[in-house]
Write a protein that holds these residues in place. Structure first.
Motif, mmCIF file in Angstrom:
data_model
loop_
_atom_site.group_PDB
_atom_site.id
_atom_site.type_symbol
_atom_site.label_atom_id
_atom_site.label_comp_id
_atom_site.label_asym_id
_atom_site.label_seq_id
_atom_site.Cartn_x
_atom_site.Cartn_y
_atom_site.Cartn_z
ATOM 1 N N MET A 80 31.124 16.559 -46.500
ATOM 2 C CA MET A 80 30.108 17.586 -46.290
ATOM 3 C C MET A 80 29.825 18.361 -47.579
ATOM 4 O O MET A 80 28.663 18.643 -47.916
ATOM 5 C CB MET A 80 30.567 18.553 -45.192
ATOM 6 C CG MET A 80 29.504 19.540 -44.740
ATOM 7 S SD MET A 80 30.150 20.694 -43.496
ATOM 8 C CE MET A 80 30.548 19.553 -42.160
ATOM 9 N N ALA A 81 30.885 18.681 -48.331
ATOM 10 C CA ALA A 81 30.709 19.406 -49.588
ATOM 11 C C ALA A 81 29.876 18.599 -50.570
ATOM 12 O O ALA A 81 29.003 19.135 -51.266
ATOM 13 C CB ALA A 81 32.070 19.745 -50.191
ATOM 14 N N ALA A 82 30.122 17.298 -50.626
ATOM 15 C CA ALA A 82 29.337 16.437 -51.514
ATOM 16 C C ALA A 82 27.902 16.302 -51.015
ATOM 17 O O ALA A 82 26.951 16.398 -51.805
ATOM 18 C CB ALA A 82 29.989 15.066 -51.622
ATOM 19 N N PHE A 83 27.739 16.097 -49.736
ATOM 20 C CA PHE A 83 26.407 15.922 -49.148
ATOM 21 C C PHE A 83 25.497 17.097 -49.485
ATOM 22 O O PHE A 83 24.311 16.904 -49.790
ATOM 23 C CB PHE A 83 26.538 15.760 -47.632
ATOM 24 C CG PHE A 83 25.241 15.525 -46.923
ATOM 25 C CD1 PHE A 83 24.707 14.251 -46.826
ATOM 26 C CD2 PHE A 83 24.544 16.587 -46.352
ATOM 27 C CE1 PHE A 83 23.501 14.031 -46.169
ATOM 28 C CE2 PHE A 83 23.333 16.377 -45.700
ATOM 29 C CZ PHE A 83 22.810 15.095 -45.610
ATOM 30 N N ASP A 84 26.051 18.300 -49.458
ATOM 31 C CA ASP A 84 25.246 19.489 -49.710
ATOM 32 C C ASP A 84 24.743 19.579 -51.148
ATOM 33 O O ASP A 84 23.824 20.348 -51.442
ATOM 34 C CB ASP A 84 26.042 20.748 -49.360
ATOM 35 C CG ASP A 84 26.227 20.930 -47.862
ATOM 36 O OD1 ASP A 84 25.510 20.272 -47.089
ATOM 37 O OD2 ASP A 84 27.096 21.732 -47.456
ATOM 38 N N GLN A 85 25.343 18.820 -52.056
ATOM 39 C CA GLN A 85 24.918 18.836 -53.451
ATOM 40 C C GLN A 85 23.995 17.678 -53.819
ATOM 41 O O GLN A 85 23.374 17.707 -54.888
ATOM 42 C CB GLN A 85 26.134 18.787 -54.380
ATOM 43 C CG GLN A 85 27.041 20.002 -54.324
ATOM 44 C CD GLN A 85 28.119 19.922 -55.387
ATOM 45 O OE1 GLN A 85 27.882 19.478 -56.508
ATOM 46 N NE2 GLN A 85 29.311 20.352 -55.044
ATOM 47 N N LEU A 86 23.922 16.680 -52.991
ATOM 48 C CA LEU A 86 23.182 15.472 -53.343
ATOM 49 C C LEU A 86 21.711 15.581 -52.950
ATOM 50 O O LEU A 86 21.371 16.194 -51.941
ATOM 51 C CB LEU A 86 23.816 14.254 -52.672
ATOM 52 C CG LEU A 86 25.250 13.946 -53.090
ATOM 53 C CD1 LEU A 86 25.806 12.779 -52.268
ATOM 54 C CD2 LEU A 86 25.346 13.640 -54.576
ATOM 55 N N THR A 87 20.862 14.971 -53.752
ATOM 56 C CA THR A 87 19.433 14.945 -53.472
ATOM 57 C C THR A 87 19.090 13.753 -52.589
ATOM 58 O O THR A 87 19.912 12.846 -52.376
ATOM 59 C CB THR A 87 18.631 14.845 -54.774
ATOM 60 O OG1 THR A 87 18.873 13.555 -55.370
ATOM 61 C CG2 THR A 87 19.038 15.942 -55.761
ATOM 62 N N ALA A 88 17.861 13.751 -52.098
ATOM 63 C CA ALA A 88 17.391 12.598 -51.316
ATOM 64 C C ALA A 88 17.437 11.329 -52.153
ATOM 65 O O ALA A 88 17.775 10.250 -51.648
ATOM 66 C CB ALA A 88 15.977 12.864 -50.807
ATOM 67 N N ASP A 89 17.142 11.438 -53.442
ATOM 68 C CA ASP A 89 17.201 10.267 -54.320
ATOM 69 C C ASP A 89 18.637 9.782 -54.508
ATOM 70 O O ASP A 89 18.882 8.574 -54.601
ATOM 71 C CB ASP A 89 16.585 10.586 -55.675
ATOM 72 C CG ASP A 89 15.064 10.675 -55.625
ATOM 73 O OD1 ASP A 89 14.472 10.190 -54.636
ATOM 74 O OD2 ASP A 89 14.477 11.238 -56.562
ATOM 75 N N ASP A 90 19.585 10.719 -54.581
ATOM 76 C CA ASP A 90 20.998 10.328 -54.694
ATOM 77 C C ASP A 90 21.425 9.538 -53.462
ATOM 78 O O ASP A 90 22.104 8.503 -53.576
ATOM 79 C CB ASP A 90 21.898 11.567 -54.824
ATOM 80 C CG ASP A 90 21.643 12.359 -56.090
ATOM 81 O OD1 ASP A 90 21.209 11.767 -57.093
ATOM 82 O OD2 ASP A 90 21.900 13.588 -56.069
ATOM 83 N N LEU A 91 21.043 10.009 -52.284
ATOM 84 C CA LEU A 91 21.421 9.321 -51.048
ATOM 85 C C LEU A 91 20.733 7.966 -50.947
ATOM 86 O O LEU A 91 21.331 6.996 -50.468
ATOM 87 C CB LEU A 91 21.078 10.196 -49.849
ATOM 88 C CG LEU A 91 21.859 11.516 -49.758
ATOM 89 C CD1 LEU A 91 21.317 12.376 -48.625
ATOM 90 C CD2 LEU A 91 23.351 11.263 -49.556
ATOM 91 N N GLN A 92 19.497 7.888 -51.424
ATOM 92 C CA GLN A 92 18.805 6.601 -51.422
ATOM 93 C C GLN A 92 19.496 5.623 -52.372
ATOM 94 O O GLN A 92 19.583 4.420 -52.095
ATOM 95 C CB GLN A 92 17.342 6.787 -51.818
ATOM 96 C CG GLN A 92 16.490 5.554 -51.625
ATOM 97 C CD GLN A 92 16.467 5.054 -50.174
ATOM 98 O OE1 GLN A 92 16.519 5.840 -49.229
ATOM 99 N NE2 GLN A 92 16.425 3.742 -50.004
ATOM 100 N N TRP A 93 19.986 6.126 -53.492
ATOM 101 C CA TRP A 93 20.750 5.285 -54.427
ATOM 102 C C TRP A 93 21.982 4.709 -53.735
ATOM 103 O O TRP A 93 22.291 3.512 -53.870
ATOM 104 C CB TRP A 93 21.143 6.111 -55.643
ATOM 105 C CG TRP A 93 21.928 5.391 -56.694
ATOM 106 C CD1 TRP A 93 21.442 4.526 -57.640
ATOM 107 C CD2 TRP A 93 23.347 5.484 -56.931
ATOM 108 N NE1 TRP A 93 22.462 4.072 -58.447
ATOM 109 C CE2 TRP A 93 23.637 4.644 -58.037
ATOM 110 C CE3 TRP A 93 24.374 6.199 -56.335
ATOM 111 C CZ2 TRP A 93 24.932 4.503 -58.535
ATOM 112 C CZ3 TRP A 93 25.670 6.054 -56.828
ATOM 113 C CH2 TRP A 93 25.937 5.217 -57.918
#
Length: 246
Positions: A80-93
């Protein structure tokens, strides 16, 4: 052929920066990444910038998968801590990463095992929580189908080399950013390297085959330990400062 293998950065950008600098200082230009890139109460966003700007073959780890398969409210604290810092592009990567890959036609990459991204390949855990080297027959059973002279995995954070009976090598480069942790699967246990340094491996192919050179790199681990404390994770703070679980 000579390249570096990194794994289990876990959102620790200071450790990653130090490892990348050490790799460059060794004259190595190619890197493979064995996954679990971001999960942790540290600097997932900055870590994503560092990894995405480099052209390195990367496979997806179990914590990478949790970040794209689970709803935020269902995630464990580190994810959860990581998810809150990641962008939509990071998650798509992350979504675009393979679960396994082959590097230069002769090196097999996966995060944990070919069939499962959350199973230790080289270690077993006793019911009492002791972590130990898995018997060779069990290691070889998990290597069925990975018919390459060099096999790389991460997940356990323990730098390790195992030679199979047919001379294939399995190498775990250790963890860049998380030197100790605890887990409740398959039984509660602690994994502890006993030091706070960043770990990775350089692999070189010579006349006699592949030779791994395990490396440890100093960085400002106390800065990351303080950050973990600020983010209400004293377990991570202790692990980062010492390589042992509190």
């Amino acid at each position: 052929m000579r390249f570096a293998a990194i794994a289990d950065v876990h959102g620790n950008h200071l450790a990653l920066e130090a490892v990348l600098a050490d790799i460059a200082a060794q004259g190595v230009t190619e890197i493979v990444n064995l996954g679990d890139c971001f999960s942790g109460p540290l600097t997932a966003g900055r870590t994503a910038e560092l990894l995405r700007e480099r052209d390195m073959l990367t496979v997806r780890g179990n914590h990478d998968r949790y970040l794209i398969e689970q709803q935020r409210e269902a995630m464990h604290l580190s994810d959860m801590a990581a998810f809150d810092q990641l962008t939509a592009d990071d998650l798509q990567w992350l979504r675009g990463l393979p679960t396994s890959a082959v590097y230069r036609s002769e090196v097999y990459l996966c995060h944990a095992t070919p069939a499962n991204d959350s199973t230790y390949w080289l270690e077993s855990v006793s019911t009492e929580g002791h972590v130990f080297l898995k018997p060779l027959a069990e290691i070889e059973a998990l290597a069925t189908g990975a018919d390459f002279p060099l096999i790389l995995c991460g997940h356990s954070h323990i730098p390790r080399l195992v030679r199979l009976s047919d001379d294939r090598l399995i190498v775990n480069p250790g963890s860049v950013g998380c030197p100790a942790y605890d887990d409740d699967r398959p039984h509660y246990h602690k994994v502890e390297t006993g030091h706070p340094l960043a770990s990775y491996c350089i692999l070189e192919k010579g006349e006699t085959g592949w030779l791994p050179a395990f490396r440890t790199v100093a960085y400002d681990y106390m800065a990351m330990s303080r950050l973990a404390n600020e983010n209400a994770r004293p377990d991570w703070a202790g692990a980062l400062a010492t390589g042992w679980m509190p």
